[in-house]
Every structure is written in structure tokens, then in C-alpha cells.
Write an enzyme that holds these catalytic residues in place. Structure first.
Site, PDB file in Angstrom:
ATOM      1  N   ARG A   7      -1.151  -7.853  13.568  1.00  0.00           N
ATOM      2  CA  ARG A   7      -1.696  -6.860  12.631  1.00  0.00           C
ATOM      3  C   ARG A   7      -2.548  -7.514  11.544  1.00  0.00           C
ATOM      4  NH1 ARG A   7       3.595  -4.867  11.141  1.00  0.00           N
ATOM      5  NH2 ARG A   7       2.755  -3.695   9.403  1.00  0.00           N
TER       6      ARG A   7
ATOM      7  N   ARG B 282     -10.111   2.442   8.516  1.00  0.00           N
ATOM      8  CA  ARG B 282      -9.764   1.067   8.857  1.00  0.00           C
ATOM      9  C   ARG B 282     -10.828   0.394   9.692  1.00  0.00           C
ATOM     10  NH1 ARG B 282      -3.744   1.720   8.645  1.00  0.00           N
ATOM     11  NH2 ARG B 282      -2.817  -0.319   8.864  1.00  0.00           N
TER      12      ARG B 282
ATOM     13  N   LYS C  63       0.804  -1.214   0.000  1.00  0.00           N
ATOM     14  CA  LYS C  63       0.000   0.000   0.000  1.00  0.00           C
ATOM     15  C   LYS C  63       0.840   1.269   0.000  1.00  0.00           C
ATOM     16  CE  LYS C  63      -2.137  -0.702   3.651  1.00  0.00           C
ATOM     17  NZ  LYS C  63      -1.984   0.079   4.834  1.00  0.00           N
TER      18      LYS C  63
ATOM     19  N   ARG D  24      11.126  -6.409   5.457  1.00  0.00           N
ATOM     20  CA  ARG D  24      11.148  -4.994   5.831  1.00  0.00           C
ATOM     21  C   ARG D  24      11.655  -4.825   7.263  1.00  0.00           C
ATOM     22  NH1 ARG D  24       5.632  -1.737   5.463  1.00  0.00           N
ATOM     23  NH2 ARG D  24       5.220  -2.629   7.504  1.00  0.00           N
TER      24      ARG D  24
ATOM     25  N   ARG E 137      11.218  -1.526  11.817  1.00  0.00           N
ATOM     26  CA  ARG E 137       9.981  -1.025  12.417  1.00  0.00           C
ATOM     27  C   ARG E 137       9.595  -1.921  13.574  1.00  0.00           C
ATOM     28  NH1 ARG E 137       5.205   0.502   8.201  1.00  0.00           N
ATOM     29  NH2 ARG E 137       3.933  -0.492   9.788  1.00  0.00           N
TER      30      ARG E 137
HETATM   31  P1  ADP Z   1       0.482  -1.431   7.967  1.00  0.00           P
HETATM   32  O1  ADP Z   1      -0.682  -1.293   7.023  1.00  0.00           O
HETATM   33  O2  ADP Z   1       1.694  -2.024   7.316  1.00  0.00           O
HETATM   34  O3  ADP Z   1       0.134  -2.120   9.241  1.00  0.00           O
HETATM   35  P2  ADP Z   1       0.456   1.462   8.549  1.00  0.00           P
HETATM   36  O4  ADP Z   1       1.634   2.326   8.394  1.00  0.00           O
HETATM   37  O5  ADP Z   1      -0.708   1.723   7.651  1.00  0.00           O
HETATM   38  O6  ADP Z   1       1.017  -0.013   8.397  1.00  0.00           O
HETATM   39  O7  ADP Z   1      -0.073   1.541  10.053  1.00  0.00           O
HETATM   40  C1  ADP Z   1       0.768   1.301  11.138  1.00  0.00           C
HETATM   41  C2  ADP Z   1      -0.004   1.388  12.464  1.00  0.00           C
HETATM   42  O8  ADP Z   1      -0.531   2.722  12.649  1.00  0.00           O
HETATM   43  C3  ADP Z   1      -1.222   0.475  12.605  1.00  0.00           C
HETATM   44  O9  ADP Z   1      -0.878  -0.831  12.973  1.00  0.00           O
HETATM   45  C4  ADP Z   1      -1.992   1.230  13.693  1.00  0.00           C
HETATM   46  O10 ADP Z   1      -1.417   1.037  14.958  1.00  0.00           O
HETATM   47  C5  ADP Z   1      -1.788   2.682  13.325  1.00  0.00           C
HETATM   48  N1  ADP Z   1      -2.836   3.173  12.396  1.00  0.00           N
HETATM   49  C6  ADP Z   1      -2.620   3.592  11.113  1.00  0.00           C
HETATM   50  N2  ADP Z   1      -3.781   3.965  10.537  1.00  0.00           N
HETATM   51  C7  ADP Z   1      -4.762   3.757  11.463  1.00  0.00           C
HETATM   52  C8  ADP Z   1      -6.167   3.920  11.471  1.00  0.00           C
HETATM   53  N3  ADP Z   1      -6.831   4.377  10.388  1.00  0.00           N
HETATM   54  N4  ADP Z   1      -6.852   3.625  12.595  1.00  0.00           N
HETATM   55  C9  ADP Z   1      -6.221   3.179  13.683  1.00  0.00           C
HETATM   56  N5  ADP Z   1      -4.892   2.975  13.748  1.00  0.00           N
HETATM   57  C10 ADP Z   1      -4.155   3.259  12.655  1.00  0.00           C
END
Ligand code: ADP
Length: 200
Positions: A142, A86, A11, A125, A131
Site C-alpha cells: 500500500r 487517489r 487520515k 492497528r 484489518r
Molecule cells: P489506507 O489509507 O490506510 O490504505 P483506506 O481505508 O483509505 O486505507 O483504503 C483502504 C483500501 O480501499 C485501499 O487500499 C484501496 O484498496 C481501497 N480504496 C479506498 N479508496 C480508494 C480510491 N479512492 N481508489 C481506489 N481504491 C480505493
């Protein structure tokens, strides 16, 4: 537009490409949270343990953050949200926000990738970027949270006729051109082609 897909689906990578090809800002809630954590802001301090564990930040906080970000000038003529919404509650908050602004979504890009592939990518990664939420346990967590909380959103946008499914397996450019093609099929054109059209 929105881009959705499980952690590791690519993404973030594709969102950056779309941002430059279509001339719209890529707004990643994950990036915003990570930047706040890194800089030790009050928001960062508040969400650090949640993000590190791979849990979702509370909707109220995330919704407010996005509402504020979409007020910025660069988002006036369109944007790509990456990692938001989300949850179903975030969907309805975004609906209200867009109605208020007199805007609507043009499309929701879904990156489809199978479980083994995404876990392999995230593990790689983890080695490259370190990370905290890329530990094996957090990755698994996740994926579960995504399946439970976020995959139901796909049906909502499919029912609205907005879903654009794209195969996320393959190289970055390969997946990128699939996205460009799928968007063109819906009349959504790259910035360069839009410009030349208005000149012609
Ligand atoms: P990935 O999709 O690889 O898990 P992201 O960078 O999109 O990584 O998100 C990392 C973290 O940030 C999520 O696991 C969550 O803790 C937080 N996060 C990101 N976007 C949201 C959201 N829309 N609602 C709640 N938590 C979020």
C-alpha cells in the site's frame, strides 16, 4: 475539503474529528468499501480481493461510488473526502463533478508523516483491529502504491494553491489542533464559531 496522506498517517482518525468540528460528513471510500465487503453486497464481492491485497479499486467504480454519495442530502453544504481522489483520473472526475454541481474545493489537508512511523502505526492497528490489508506485505504494498499513484496528486493541489500541509506526528489532539489552526489561517472556521458569528 479533502484529506490526503499515506496509509497510517492518521487520515481516518483526523477525518472523523474534522467532520464533527466543522459539521460536514466524512466520506471515506475505504470505509464504504469495507462496509460493502463486510455486508457481502455485490460491490463488496467485486472489490474484496483488490482491497485485501492493498491495490486500488478501478477508477470507474470508485468515481461512480463517490458521485452517488455526494448526491446525498448531508453533502449539500460541504463534505470532507477521505481517501479520494487517489489517482489523477479520480482528480479529473472529481473536478467535473464539482463543476457540474457549481461547487469548489476550499482546501486539501495533507498529513505528513515519515515512513517508519506510519509502518509502526499500521502494524499496531493490525494487532488491534485485524484489518486484512494490514499484513506486513500488504502494508508495504500500500505504501508503494501510494507513492506511485497518489503522491503526484499533492503537486496538482499545491499548484492550485489548495494544499494545507500539516505535521501528522504527535497525539490525536495535537495533530487535530494543528489542522484547526491551519484551516483558520485560511478563513475556514469550526461550526461553533461560524454559528456565533452569524448571531453577532
Ligand atoms: P489506507 O489509507 O490506510 O490504505 P483506506 O481505508 O483509505 O486505507 O483504503 C483502504 C483500501 O480501499 C485501499 O487500499 C484501496 O484498496 C481501497 N480504496 C479506498 N479508496 C480508494 C480510491 N479512492 N481508489 C481506489 N481504491 C480505493
Amino acid at each position: 475539503m479533502l484529506i490526503v496522506g499515506p496509509p497510517g498517517s492518521g487520515k481516518g482518525t483526523q477525518a472523523k474529528r474534522i467532520s464533527s468540528v466543522y459539521g460536514i460528513p466524512d466520506i471515506s471510500t475505504g470505509d464504504i468499501f469495507r462496509a460493502n465487503i463486510k455486508n457481502g453486497t455485490p460491490l463488496g464481492v467485486q472489490v474484496k480481493s483488490i482491497v485485501d491485497a492493498g491495490d486500488y479499486v478501478p477508477d470507474s467504480l470508485t468515481n461512480a461510488l463517490v458521485a452517488e454519495r455526494l448526491e446525498e442530502d448531508d453533502a449539500r453544504n460541504g463534505f470532507l473526502l477521505d481517501g479520494y481522489p487517489r489517482t489523477l483520473e479520480q482528480v479529473s472526475s472529481l473536478d467535473d463533478l464539482l463543476t457540474e454541481k457549481g461547487q469548489s474545493l476550499d482546501g486539501v489537508i495533507q498529513l505528513v508523516a515519515d515512513r517508519d512511523e506510519v509502518v509502526a502505526r499500521l502494524t499496531k492497528r493490525a494487532q488491534e483491529q485485524g484489518r486484512v490489508d494490514d499484513s506486513e506485505e500488504a502494508i508495504r504494498h500500500r505504501q508503494e502504491v501510494y507513492l506511485r499513484e497518489t503522491s503526484p496528486l499533492i503537486d496538482v493541489y499545491r499548484d492550485r494553491g489548495l494544499l494545507i500541509e500539516v505535521d501528522g506526528l504527535g497525539g490525536v489532539d495535537e495533530v487535530g489542533s494543528r489542522i484547526t489552526q491551519a484551516l483558520a489561517g485560511r478563513g475556514i472556521l469550526p461550526a461553533s464559531e461560524r454559528d456565533s458569528e452569524s448571531v453577532a
